[in-house]
Design an enzyme around this catalytic site. Structure first.
Site, short mmCIF file in Angstrom:
data_model
loop_
_atom_site.label_atom_id
_atom_site.label_comp_id
_atom_site.label_asym_id
_atom_site.label_seq_id
_atom_site.Cartn_x
_atom_site.Cartn_y
_atom_site.Cartn_z
N LYS A 165 -31.63 58.76 31.26
CA LYS A 165 -30.31 58.84 31.86
C LYS A 165 -30.49 58.67 33.36
O LYS A 165 -31.31 59.36 33.97
CB LYS A 165 -29.65 60.20 31.57
CG LYS A 165 -28.18 60.25 31.98
CD LYS A 165 -27.34 59.34 31.10
CE LYS A 165 -25.86 59.44 31.44
NZ LYS A 165 -25.02 58.63 30.55
N ARG A 197 -30.03 50.92 35.53
CA ARG A 197 -30.63 50.80 34.20
C ARG A 197 -31.86 49.90 34.24
O ARG A 197 -32.90 50.21 33.67
CB ARG A 197 -29.61 50.24 33.21
CG ARG A 197 -28.50 51.17 32.80
CD ARG A 197 -27.70 50.61 31.62
NE ARG A 197 -27.10 49.32 31.90
CZ ARG A 197 -25.80 49.13 32.14
NH1 ARG A 197 -24.97 50.16 32.15
NH2 ARG A 197 -25.33 47.91 32.35
N SER A 234 -29.43 54.59 30.18
CA SER A 234 -27.97 54.71 30.26
C SER A 234 -27.61 55.30 31.61
O SER A 234 -28.20 56.29 32.04
CB SER A 234 -27.44 55.62 29.14
OG SER A 234 -27.68 55.06 27.87
N SER A 348 -26.54 51.86 22.49
CA SER A 348 -26.17 51.95 23.90
C SER A 348 -26.07 50.56 24.50
O SER A 348 -26.92 49.71 24.25
CB SER A 348 -27.21 52.80 24.64
OG SER A 348 -27.00 52.77 26.03
#
Length: 370
Positions: A165, A197, A234, A348
């Site tokens: 994350k 990302r 993500s 995702s």
């Protein structure tokens, strides 16, 4: 080396604030809240900058777990790694996957092979101008190595999925950098998600030896020949550091689970999904070896940046109504759901430097009863 036992629990949710399923499992004794190490979830937001379902879900979980752990909600968020991925387009079904870990004295007699292990680490907080650049790559690489050590995994070949994350930019964060005389990688909040990302994924590639460490700022979102085969990143508005979760197999694990992975070369690569299933003794639903049960599938999806899939033009990048990441999640989610026999899978969007351009890694966790 310590021996650990990892538990994996997939729990469906009725909304981003629904914690009833988790609380029921805690109440029944199936889950010891003190053993929870990480929670990965899919929430029904848009997956964009203004997707607050992720933050809402984390807040609800922290509030519910706080009295169970004797901590404040803020302390719970520091103790447990929460990674919420927004966007359940198409047949994707909202759910959370709870990972627990506890130490045991020894592996049970007769337990063969390496089993699922999990490790966690955090980077330091980043300055806005560091997102999408070398600093984020280097710090992420160091955190991946720390998480591997935490998982008891020494060989990079035993790492099958690295979930991260990472932060994104907002107008306030861009202005703060500018006030210090620094420029950010982009001034677009939405565009910053891709930079963050991508840099995080390249950090995984560096840590695992999938690429060299001499990656420059200019390589991010440009050198798509540089990628990790196991990274899943993500971006979210709710943090300024990277949370790193390493999933792999270890001889020091006494868990009843196993993980395997493959790499999708494009959004319709059904063969790669089937290969990932076979890695852990599963087949296209409902086929499976005796004593094997699907727990969950984790995958990345993106619209091919060259505008085509196997020579045929796609329009995901030109749609002004629906973002390309939402298109990609729906497409890949439908493909995987059809092969797995369930829409409750973790897909995702935004796979920059996560697998080849237009593709992405896919990992499968199975429960073994032998």
């Amino acid at each position: 080396m310590r021996t650990t036992s990892v538990g994996v629990f997939k729990i469906v949710t009725k909304g981003p604030g629904d914690v009833s399923g988790l609380m029921a499992m805690i109440g029944s004794g199936a889950i010891d809240p003190k053993s929870i190490l990480a929670v990965l979830g899919k929430t029904e937001g848009n997956g964009g900058v203004n997707d607050f379902t992720r933050e809402y879900a984390v807040a609800a979980l922290c509030t519910a777990l706080a009295p169970q752990l004797g901590l404040s909600p803020e302390e719970v968020e520091q103790r447990i790694a929460f990674v919420m991925s927004g966007g359940t387009e198409g047949v994707l079904s909202p759910h959370i996957t709870v990972f627990t870990r506890r130490e045991v004295e020894r592996r049970p007699a007769g337990l063969s092979g390496k089993r699922l292990s999990i490790g966690m680490a955090h980077t330091r907080d980043f300055l806005p101008e560091e997102l999408g650049r070398a600093a984020q790559i280097a710090e992420t690489a160091a955190a991946v190595k720390a998480a591997m050590a935490d998982a008891g995994i020494a060989d990079p070949a035993d790492v099958h999925f690295v979930q991260i994350k990472c932060p994104l930019l907002t107008s306030d964060r861009v202005e703060a950098a500018s006030a210090r005389g620094n420029k950010t990688a982009t001034t677009s909040a939405y565009g910053s998600m891709a930079y963050s990302r991508g840099a995080s994924a390249l950090g995984v590639a560096v840590a695992l030896g999938e690429t060299g460490s001499d990656i420059s700022d200019g390589d991010v979102l440009r050198r798509y020949d540089l990628f990790s085969k196991v990274a899943s990143t993500s971006a979210g508005i709710e943090l300024m550091h990277n949370v790193v979760i390493v999933l792999g197999n270890s001889a020091a694990s006494a868990s009843e689970f196993e993980i395997g992975h493959a790499v999708m070369n494009d959004a319709i690569d059904a063969a790669a999904v089937t290969s990932a299933l076979k890695c852990v003794g599963l087949g296209v639903a409902p086929q499976a070896e005796a004593g094997r049960e699907l727990v969950n599938i984790f995958a990345k999806a993106e619209a091919s940046p060259d505008g085509s899939v196997r020579g045929f033009r796609h329009t995901m990048l030109e749609d002004t109504d629906i973002s390309s990441t939402r298109h990609a999640r729906a497409a890949v989610g439908g493909l995987i759901a059809g092969l797995a026999g369930t829409g409750a899978v973790y897909v995702s969007g935004g796979a920059e430097h996560q697998g080849p351009a237009g593709g992405g890694p896919v990992a499968v966790i199975a429960r073994l009863s032998d």
